[in-house]
Design a protein around this motif. Sequence first.
Motif, PDB file in Angstrom:
ATOM      1  N   ALA A  57       0.828  -1.217   0.000  1.00  0.00           N
ATOM      2  CA  ALA A  57       0.000   0.000   0.000  1.00  0.00           C
ATOM      3  C   ALA A  57       0.855   1.257   0.000  1.00  0.00           C
ATOM      4  O   ALA A  57       0.550   2.228  -0.710  1.00  0.00           O
ATOM      5  CB  ALA A  57      -0.930  -0.004   1.208  1.00  0.00           C
ATOM      6  N   ASP A  58       1.938   1.256   0.769  1.00  0.00           N
ATOM      7  CA  ASP A  58       2.807   2.430   0.845  1.00  0.00           C
ATOM      8  C   ASP A  58       3.470   2.724  -0.495  1.00  0.00           C
ATOM      9  O   ASP A  58       3.570   3.897  -0.910  1.00  0.00           O
ATOM     10  CB  ASP A  58       3.884   2.222   1.913  1.00  0.00           C
ATOM     11  N   ILE A  59       3.943   1.688  -1.178  1.00  0.00           N
ATOM     12  CA  ILE A  59       4.618   1.900  -2.461  1.00  0.00           C
ATOM     13  C   ILE A  59       3.626   2.313  -3.540  1.00  0.00           C
ATOM     14  O   ILE A  59       3.875   3.220  -4.335  1.00  0.00           O
ATOM     15  CB  ILE A  59       5.380   0.633  -2.887  1.00  0.00           C
ATOM     16  N   VAL A  60       2.458   1.650  -3.550  1.00  0.00           N
ATOM     17  CA  VAL A  60       1.472   1.923  -4.600  1.00  0.00           C
ATOM     18  C   VAL A  60       0.754   3.246  -4.355  1.00  0.00           C
ATOM     19  O   VAL A  60       0.408   3.963  -5.302  1.00  0.00           O
ATOM     20  CB  VAL A  60       0.472   0.752  -4.693  1.00  0.00           C
ATOM     21  N   GLY A  61       0.511   3.571  -3.086  1.00  0.00           N
ATOM     22  CA  GLY A  61      -0.143   4.838  -2.777  1.00  0.00           C
ATOM     23  C   GLY A  61      -1.571   4.719  -2.289  1.00  0.00           C
ATOM     24  O   GLY A  61      -2.318   5.711  -2.314  1.00  0.00           O
ATOM     25  N   PHE A  62      -1.981   3.542  -1.814  1.00  0.00           N
ATOM     26  CA  PHE A  62      -3.331   3.404  -1.262  1.00  0.00           C
ATOM     27  C   PHE A  62      -3.421   4.178   0.055  1.00  0.00           C
ATOM     28  O   PHE A  62      -2.571   4.027   0.937  1.00  0.00           O
ATOM     29  CB  PHE A  62      -3.651   1.932  -0.974  1.00  0.00           C
ATOM     30  N   THR A  63      -4.471   4.975   0.195  1.00  0.00           N
ATOM     31  CA  THR A  63      -4.710   5.671   1.458  1.00  0.00           C
ATOM     32  C   THR A  63      -6.150   5.525   1.927  1.00  0.00           C
ATOM     33  O   THR A  63      -6.486   5.931   3.040  1.00  0.00           O
ATOM     34  CB  THR A  63      -4.386   7.170   1.323  1.00  0.00           C
ATOM     35  N   GLU A  64      -7.005   4.962   1.075  1.00  0.00           N
ATOM     36  CA  GLU A  64      -8.393   4.731   1.465  1.00  0.00           C
ATOM     37  C   GLU A  64      -8.439   3.448   2.307  1.00  0.00           C
ATOM     38  O   GLU A  64      -7.496   3.147   3.016  1.00  0.00           O
ATOM     39  CB  GLU A  64      -9.276   4.618   0.212  1.00  0.00           C
ATOM     40  N   HIS A  65      -9.481   2.692   2.196  1.00  0.00           N
ATOM     41  CA  HIS A  65      -9.639   1.484   3.003  1.00  0.00           C
ATOM     42  C   HIS A  65      -8.553   0.460   2.656  1.00  0.00           C
ATOM     43  O   HIS A  65      -8.379   0.072   1.508  1.00  0.00           O
ATOM     44  CB  HIS A  65     -11.022   0.870   2.750  1.00  0.00           C
ATOM     45  N   ILE A  66      -7.821  -0.004   3.679  1.00  0.00           N
ATOM     46  CA  ILE A  66      -6.777  -1.013   3.510  1.00  0.00           C
ATOM     47  C   ILE A  66      -7.036  -2.112   4.535  1.00  0.00           C
ATOM     48  O   ILE A  66      -7.198  -1.831   5.727  1.00  0.00           O
ATOM     49  CB  ILE A  66      -5.368  -0.424   3.730  1.00  0.00           C
ATOM     50  N   ALA A  67      -7.103  -3.371   4.080  1.00  0.00           N
ATOM     51  CA  ALA A  67      -7.395  -4.469   5.002  1.00  0.00           C
ATOM     52  C   ALA A  67      -6.672  -5.730   4.566  1.00  0.00           C
ATOM     53  O   ALA A  67      -6.294  -5.881   3.392  1.00  0.00           O
ATOM     54  CB  ALA A  67      -8.902  -4.728   5.071  1.00  0.00           C
ATOM     55  N   THR A  68      -6.501  -6.633   5.523  1.00  0.00           N
ATOM     56  CA  THR A  68      -5.870  -7.921   5.264  1.00  0.00           C
ATOM     57  C   THR A  68      -6.808  -9.032   5.696  1.00  0.00           C
ATOM     58  O   THR A  68      -7.400  -8.966   6.784  1.00  0.00           O
ATOM     59  CB  THR A  68      -4.544  -8.058   6.041  1.00  0.00           C
TER      60      THR A  68
END
Length: 404
Positions: free
Chosen positions: A147-158
Amino acid sequence: MAERVFITGMGMITAIGDNVAGNLEQLRAKRSGLGFTDYIDTIYKNILPVGEVKHPNEALFAKAGVSVREGYTRTTLLGLIAMQEAFRQAGISDVQQAPTGFINASTVGGMCDTEKVYFDIINPDKTGSFLRYIDTLDCADCTQRIADIVGFTEHIATISTACSSSANALMFGARMIRQGMLPRMVCGGTEALTRFTLNGFNSLKNVDKQFCRPFDQQRTGLNLGEGAAYLVLESESFARANNSCILAELSGYCNTNEAFHPTSPSPDGDGAYEAMRTALAMSGRSLEEVDYINVHGTATLNNDVSEGKALERMFGTNVPLFSSTKPFTGHTLAAAGAIEAIYAVLAIQNRLIFPNLNFSEKMEELNISPVTELIEDHPVNNVISNSFGFGGNNASLVISKYEG
């Protein structure tokens, strides 16, 4: 009315290919990726076959386009490579241009690295740089790094539900879209081979020393694999406004949990049956409209009986063409559902039914047998893709040809 959910991008890396096109080529050639490990230090190195991505970590860093650095495990690198291909196909150059969530699946997380220093970590007399690996162990570590490399900042889950993990990730993403929470989701999973999983499955006595034989009377177990796959999901309104290229529709899905046993499915396939039945009902398709089933098909004794009985229970004497593609890739655990969802899209796009390799003898408990040869130029409009995990966590997806 809930929005339809479309698939607009796909990316993957497995033992049979570094991208979607490479996987399709090997599926068509009926060429398995099973063999022996080059990268795991294990006593089973030349005994238990696996589906290994044949690139050392240094090469994976290069493929992922990131410099070699601490904390980026093989699991993370495989995920980054698959993610970047999915973005390219979906035409996403900047994920921040539209609200986009990320649902990742993994069961091993950074275990592929932490297990190498396990005995150092538990030794109270030892100190040193090996302690830095501890932070990577968590399944969510690879999620956050991607997520950090791609740029996700919205909902992030595992999600970590064993073998159904990435199918559940797709399901979760689709539910968020249908509820209007986000217009676009990137969902899938990443998994690296580890000694821990190899030893664990072997201790259950369900790893085959030969290449696995799903739905075969002589099957004795699975072969583990590694890889990663992600699919870009978009709401209908977003896809049309964005002029997205629609590859297929995720028309139905269902997760059931029968909780029959920690590691074995219900003998009669209760959970598998209910997952398929409810997913198909959601899709609005009839039994007769199912053209192909990519079965979970692990080649373990209990799983194949359970899934086979569920198929016969649902379809009676008219079970659609079905096969397991795990003899190509090995069982990639958390990544399997997303990998096989992409195979379902490829079957639809290319009018193909993939063969169930290594089959020789029908199971005595069933009246059905899988497809054993590649079938070309066969209309495929609706595919059921099954992923059934430990603890009775059953996930079925219905993927359909896009009809405007």
